[in-house]
Write a protein that holds these residues in place. Structure first.
Motif, PDB file in Angstrom:
ATOM      1  N   GLY A  55       0.839  -1.190   0.000  1.00  0.00           N
ATOM      2  CA  GLY A  55       0.000   0.000   0.000  1.00  0.00           C
ATOM      3  C   GLY A  55       0.877   1.243   0.000  1.00  0.00           C
ATOM      4  O   GLY A  55       2.055   1.175   0.347  1.00  0.00           O
ATOM      5  N   ILE A  56       0.321   2.368  -0.419  1.00  0.00           N
ATOM      6  CA  ILE A  56       1.109   3.597  -0.400  1.00  0.00           C
ATOM      7  C   ILE A  56       0.197   4.759  -0.059  1.00  0.00           C
ATOM      8  O   ILE A  56      -0.971   4.781  -0.455  1.00  0.00           O
ATOM      9  CB  ILE A  56       1.791   3.849  -1.771  1.00  0.00           C
ATOM     10  CG1 ILE A  56       2.622   5.127  -1.715  1.00  0.00           C
ATOM     11  CG2 ILE A  56       0.792   3.903  -2.907  1.00  0.00           C
ATOM     12  CD1 ILE A  56       3.587   5.273  -2.886  1.00  0.00           C
ATOM     13  N   HIS A  57       0.670   5.682   0.753  1.00  0.00           N
ATOM     14  CA  HIS A  57      -0.034   6.946   0.856  1.00  0.00           C
ATOM     15  C   HIS A  57       0.935   8.092   1.063  1.00  0.00           C
ATOM     16  O   HIS A  57       2.120   7.893   1.303  1.00  0.00           O
ATOM     17  CB  HIS A  57      -1.179   6.887   1.873  1.00  0.00           C
ATOM     18  CG  HIS A  57      -0.733   6.965   3.289  1.00  0.00           C
ATOM     19  ND1 HIS A  57      -0.438   5.851   4.020  1.00  0.00           N
ATOM     20  CD2 HIS A  57      -0.538   8.022   4.096  1.00  0.00           C
ATOM     21  CE1 HIS A  57      -0.075   6.221   5.240  1.00  0.00           C
ATOM     22  NE2 HIS A  57      -0.123   7.538   5.318  1.00  0.00           N
ATOM     23  N   ILE A  58       0.391   9.292   0.904  1.00  0.00           N
ATOM     24  CA  ILE A  58       1.233  10.466   0.797  1.00  0.00           C
ATOM     25  C   ILE A  58       0.890  11.453   1.910  1.00  0.00           C
ATOM     26  O   ILE A  58      -0.272  11.584   2.287  1.00  0.00           O
ATOM     27  CB  ILE A  58       1.041  11.099  -0.601  1.00  0.00           C
ATOM     28  CG1 ILE A  58       1.981  12.268  -0.822  1.00  0.00           C
ATOM     29  CG2 ILE A  58      -0.396  11.523  -0.829  1.00  0.00           C
ATOM     30  CD1 ILE A  58       1.961  12.765  -2.265  1.00  0.00           C
ATOM     31  N   GLU A  59       1.899  12.063   2.472  1.00  0.00           N
ATOM     32  CA  GLU A  59       1.692  13.142   3.437  1.00  0.00           C
ATOM     33  C   GLU A  59       2.558  14.294   2.968  1.00  0.00           C
ATOM     34  O   GLU A  59       3.666  14.082   2.493  1.00  0.00           O
ATOM     35  CB  GLU A  59       2.185  12.731   4.829  1.00  0.00           C
ATOM     36  CG  GLU A  59       1.245  11.809   5.576  1.00  0.00           C
ATOM     37  CD  GLU A  59       1.964  11.135   6.729  1.00  0.00           C
ATOM     38  OE1 GLU A  59       2.955  11.715   7.228  1.00  0.00           O
ATOM     39  OE2 GLU A  59       1.547  10.038   7.105  1.00  0.00           O
ATOM     40  N   SER A  60       2.062  15.499   3.132  1.00  0.00           N
ATOM     41  CA  SER A  60       2.882  16.615   2.704  1.00  0.00           C
ATOM     42  C   SER A  60       2.492  17.893   3.427  1.00  0.00           C
ATOM     43  O   SER A  60       1.317  18.136   3.689  1.00  0.00           O
ATOM     44  CB  SER A  60       2.740  16.814   1.188  1.00  0.00           C
ATOM     45  OG  SER A  60       3.512  17.918   0.796  1.00  0.00           O
TER      46      SER A  60
END
Lengths: 907, 117
Positions: free
Chosen positions: A451-456
């Protein structure tokens, strides 16, 4: 001298040189990328490289090493400086020397095989064969004789063989050496493939080592030696062990009545050993992530140089171990993310100065293990994502309404970046290209169940968080029953199991929220999610947590937890995205492994992008899934997965006298009595060996069972790969075949025409359509495509009473070609689904998309039933779907379609 | 060329001596393994023709001793059929080749020429 011309004294010597040189080149490369570079170590490395190359007389090699050494030798000199140019020179030289090495480093596992034919008058061929082995082994250590050298004292025969490891020794030298031995009549080089032929490499296979180092497990003095074994061999061993465990399960099943302690002991021991071996083998497949991480500093250096940016990569957690198979698949997405970070994350040195950031941008690659998963973080301290701009864009693109965009959290907005096609949208400065290929990255990770997710944080940087399974081959699963299926969940994702009666849930109907402390939890009936129409009696609730997905699933029964070996289901994932694999259970049943994240929508992500159906198996791709099985002749046969229901261990067959000779009798399956048909007798083979499997199939609206010897796997194939069976093969058979597929891994797979087979066992009745038409339909023309002769006859018979004219085609391609040229075109098409060359789904889609044929009704006529097919058929805009074989329905549908007023108007 | 014949059978030694001398070689004789080892040390012949079954010390053992002290020694076993396992051990011990009794003249001389080079 060039590298390829070196005469090595032994294979060991060659390997030693190659390995040592690779290490020293690594020291040079890694050193050149450090600030400040470790000059002394680099100087020593260059010096050693020069020295050993000199021993071998490698002129070019020595020259290169010398120039690096020379450059480093002036360190400490007042005018000497470590410049970017010098750094690049060192790196380029490393590349060049590595290339020289790699030319030599190919295919260490390859062997050559020489067949030695001894004179028939030779008094003692065993001695001659022994002499031959002695002579060659002195030349190339590791040479093996067949028969084995220690058995040659007793051997008499005319042909022996030598298996010689690959080496730089000229084959001519081998030949001359052999020819000096008396009584040798002929020498033939008969190389054969390695026992485990390496399968074709994946397109994204990009680690340059094809092998893993593994501990030699044999006892004795070489305990600590390492050998190289191809990953494919390891895979085969694992699969073999999995099957061994399966056999054990069946044995245990057969012996469950016995109380004989001796038998019990042996069974227990067998199981323990097999599990131990599986464990050892799995561990041998694990590699530290450093193997992967090591190549990135260089990649980042090159990218940064091209972009005129200053970027430093640091890695931590490289000692974390990961399944090699997963690691291979990881390289591509990881490189993509790193490249993105350099390209779009990190600002130019000027910009960074203006922003008050250090000139050198930092990218951190971190790995760690938690909760049974390997986690990776890719952090950069670049520009980050401007969430407000993304909100605007989402509204402009119509992904979200203005209201939704306002309410959307950063998490939810981040998900938008993984949508296909985001990259082609117009640019928003700060996030421009942020979405480049993120959909591709996710697709890659999907394949390995990651799985992958993004934080910014806007202006501060971006972090991608990747979660991966440690291994894809084995896991502890919770097995449950839902409707007719046995399903498994990774135990790590199961939070709690409750009895429905005691759970205090108000209602389970619909998708009601369960009060659960803080967060409401959606409740789904697992059986309903899988197939709405199946019968089920939910008694338990299983709470699942997988990443950000949380759900309560109700199931019929809980079977407990079990270690299972997961077999991938290639291709099927398109139709059943939640299916992460299939596990063979001890009793021979298949359990479907569920990826909960793809079964129920992630909690709180109500605005998540709607999922496009996976293009791979969507109707019209001209592809199908085959379940491949073997019969007692060892040949491979395939059946369309749509036709299968399940695979069972051999069950009790009740024989009935006076039946068709291919009919074995009947068996009881889930409350239904189904006929058991013998493929073996139909093909004239010997009966299956003892305990095989039974394929339970469903087509022609009936369920029937076929005993088979072995069930192998599922493969995705294209109909245009289906070739007619060679006449020789077809000739001896009373059975008809749809065709033959030459699969790149499995070889020949024969496709039995199952409808035809069934028609022979139980000749279809021909109930003539009862309503005889009163209208005159004789001016209508119907085109029919069906590859089965029997089916064509049936259709012909059913339509005759209507009085329509028709034309018959034996496959989809034939009909399609005629559509391009024929005039006039017919008034109606009736197309079978399973046909060689061009299948019915694809044909129907083409007919509906072609300007020539768009207005003509299409009837999909098929023996496939079940919801898989229904799903796929519903994606097509056909005018009717009819299941074989109901003459009444066919006739009345045809009449109805032909009498449509708009149709009359067209003609 | 100086050739040592080790055989306990006088008849065999005579036949071989005749054959070799006709071909222009100098012949030394030993009647058992021990003698063969001692004579090899003293005379350093170019080739040894070694029988397998001999009293005091058999031919395989003698070959081992000779080859241990001189790895370049060229020992050719002379054997009867059915002694394959013995000859394999002799080759492991360092023997270069073998000829089978009753031998053909060409074979014996061929083997000597081949290995004497």
């Amino acid at each position: 001298m060039r590298f390829s011309e070196v005469q090595w004294d032994s294979e060991e010597e060659r390997l030693l040189f190659v390995e040592e040189a690779a290490e020293l080149l690594g020291t040079l490369e890694e050193g050149a990328l450090k600030t400040p570079p470790p000059m002394d170590a680099m100087f020593r490395a260059a010096h050693t490289l020069k020295g050993s190359g000199g021993m071998l007389g490698l002129t070019q090699w020595v020259d290169r090493a010398h120039r690096v050494e020379d450059a480093m030798d002036r360190r400490g000199h007042p005018n000497w400086e470590w410049t970017p140019e010098l750094q690049q020179f060192v790196l380029d030289t490393v590349d060049a020397m590595r290339a020289e090495l790699q030319g030599q480093n190919e295919d260490p596992g390859a062997t050559t095989v020489w067949e030695l034919r001894w004179d028939s008058t030779c008094a003692m061929p065993g001695v001659r064969a022994y002499q031959a082995w002695t002579a060659i082994n002195a030349l190339i250590p590791g040479t093996v004789s067949e028969p084995p050298e220690d058995a040659l004292a007793e051997w008499t025969g005319e042909v022996s063989r030598l298996v010689i490891p690959s080496s730089t020794v000229d084959p001519d030298v081998i030949l001359t050496t052999l020819q000096s031995i008396d009584d040798l009549q002929a020498v033939t080089r008969v190389d054969r493939p390695l026992q485990f032929t390496p399968a074709s490499l994946d397109a994204h296979e990009s680690l340059d080592t094809e092998e893993v180092e593994t501990r030699r497990m044999t006892a004795g003095e070489r305990r600590d030696a390492t050998i190289r074994i191809s990953a494919d061999s390891l895979e085969s061993i694992l699969e073999g062990l999995g099957e061994l465990l399966l056999d054990h399960g069946q044995l245990e099943h057969l012996w469950q009545q016995t109380i004989d302690p001796a038998v019990r002991n042996v069974l227990d021991h067998l199981r323990r050993r097999a599990l131990d071996l599986q464990d050892l083998t799995l561990r041998a497949r694990m590699l530290p992530l450093d193997t992967l991480f090591r190549q990135y500093p260089r990649a980042i250096h090159d990218i940064a140089r091209k972009l005129n940016k200053k970027i430093q990569l640091t890695t931590t957690g490289g000692e974390t171990e990961l399944d090699r198979v997963v690691m291979d698949r990881l390289h591509e997405p990881l490189l993509h993310l790193l490249r993105n970070a350099c390209d779009h994350g990190i600002e130019s040195p000027d910009q960074r100065r203006q922003l008050g950031k250090p000139e050198i941008g930092m990218i951190r690659l971190t790995a760690f293990t938690a909760q049974g998963h390997v986690h990776l973080r890719i952090e950069d301290d670049g520009a980050g994502i401007d969430w407000n701009k993304l909100r605007d864009k989402a509204v402009r693109q119509g992904w979200l309404t203005a209201d939704e965009a306002d309410r959307a959290t950063e998490d939810q907005l981040g998900e938008l970046l993984f949508r296909p096609g985001v990259s082609t949208a117009d640019k928003i400065t700060d996030i421009s290209g942020r979405g480049v290929g993120l959909d591709v990255v996710r697709a890659f990770l999907d394949e390995i169940h990651g799985g992958i997710h993004i934080e910014s944080q806007t202006g501060q940087g971006t972090t991608f968080h990747i979660e991966l399974p440690m291994t894809m081959a084995i896991m502890t699963a919770l097995l449950v029953e839902a409707g007719p299926w046995t399903l498994g969940f990774p135990i790590a994702n199961v939070e709690r199991i409750e009895d429905i009666a005691k759970s205090g849930l108000a209602s389970l109907l619909g998708q009601q929220a369960v009060p659960d402390g803080q967060a409401p939890l959606p409740v789904y009936s697992l059986a309903d999610v899988l197939a709405p129409e199946v019968d089920h009696h939910d008694r338990y609730i299983v709470r699942i947590k997988d990443g950000r997905t949380q759900a309560a699933l109700t199931v019929d029964g809980v079977l407990g937890q079990q270690e299972v070996v997961i077999k991938p289901v290639i291709g099927l994932t398109g139709l059943t995205p939640w299916l992460s694999g299939v596990a063979l259970l001890g009793d021979g049943r298949l359990a479907l492994m569920v990826d909960a994240r793809r079964l129920v929508p992630a909690t709180g992500s109500e605005i998540e992008a709607s999922q496009e159906p996976d293009p791979i198996l969507k109707a019209g791709s001209n592809q199908m899934e085959l379940l491949v099985f073997r019969l007692s002749d060892g040949q491979r046969y395939g059946i369309n997965v749509y036709k299968t229901r399940e695979v069972l261990p051999q069950a009790t067959v009740t024989r009935v006298p006076g039946q068709h000779q291919w009919l074995d009798g009947f068996m009881h399956v889930r409350g239904q009595t189904v006929p058991v048909v013998s493929l073996h007798r139909a093909l004239g083979l010997k009966e299956p060996f003892n305990q095989g499997f039974v394929l339970i199939t469903e087509f022609n609206q009936t369920v029937q069972a076929f005993p088979v010897d072995q069930v192998e796997r599922m493969v995705r194939v294209s109909w245009d790969q289906v070739k007619p069976l060679p006449a020789v093969l077809e000739a001896g058979n009373t059975l008809q075949f749809t065709g033959l597929i030459n699969h790149e891994e499995l070889g020949a797979i024969q496709l039995i025409d199952f409808e035809q087979l069934l028609a022979q066992v139980a000749p279809p009745e021909f109930p003539v359509a009862s309503e005889i038409s009163t209208e005159d339909l004789s001016h209508f023309l119907v085109w029919i495509a069906d590859d089965s002769k029997v089916a064509r006859q049936q259709i012909e018979k059913a339509l005759k009473p209507l009085g329509v004219r028709f034309k018959l085609f034996s496959d989809g391609q034939e009909l399609w070609e005629q559509v391009q040229v024929a005039d006039p075109l017919p008034h109606l098409f009736i197309v079978d689904v399973e046909m060689p060359r061009l299948d019915g789904y694809t044909l129907a889609a083409r007919l509906k998309n072609s300007a020539r044929s768009r207005g003509i009704p299409v009837v999909l006529h098929t023996s496939l039933s079940g919801h898989w097919h229904a799903d796929r058929a519903s994606q097509l805009q056909v005018d009717a779907v009819i299941t074989k074989f109901e003459p009444d329905v066919l006739a009345s549908t045809v009449r109805e379609l032909l009498s449509r007023p708009q149709l009359m108007a067209t003609w | 060329m100086k050739i040592l014949i080790a055989d306990d059978a006088a008849f065999m030694r005579m036949r071989l001596r005749k054959l070799l001398e006709e071909a222009g070689h100098t012949v030394l004789e030993a009647t058992n393994g021990e003698e063969a080892v001692a004579m090899y040390r003293e005379q350093n012949p170019a080739v040894v023709l070694m029988d397998i079954t001999m009293p005091e010390m058999d031919g395989v053992t003698a070959t081992r001793h000779i080859c241990q002290s001189d790895p370049k020694a060229r020992v050719i076993m002379v054997s009867a059929l059915g002694q394959q396992a013995m000859i394999v051990s002799a080759i492991q011990a360092g023997a270069k080749d073998f000829v089978v009794k009753p031998y053909e003249v060409d074979r014996v001389l061929g083997a000597i020429n081949k290995w004497a080079q």
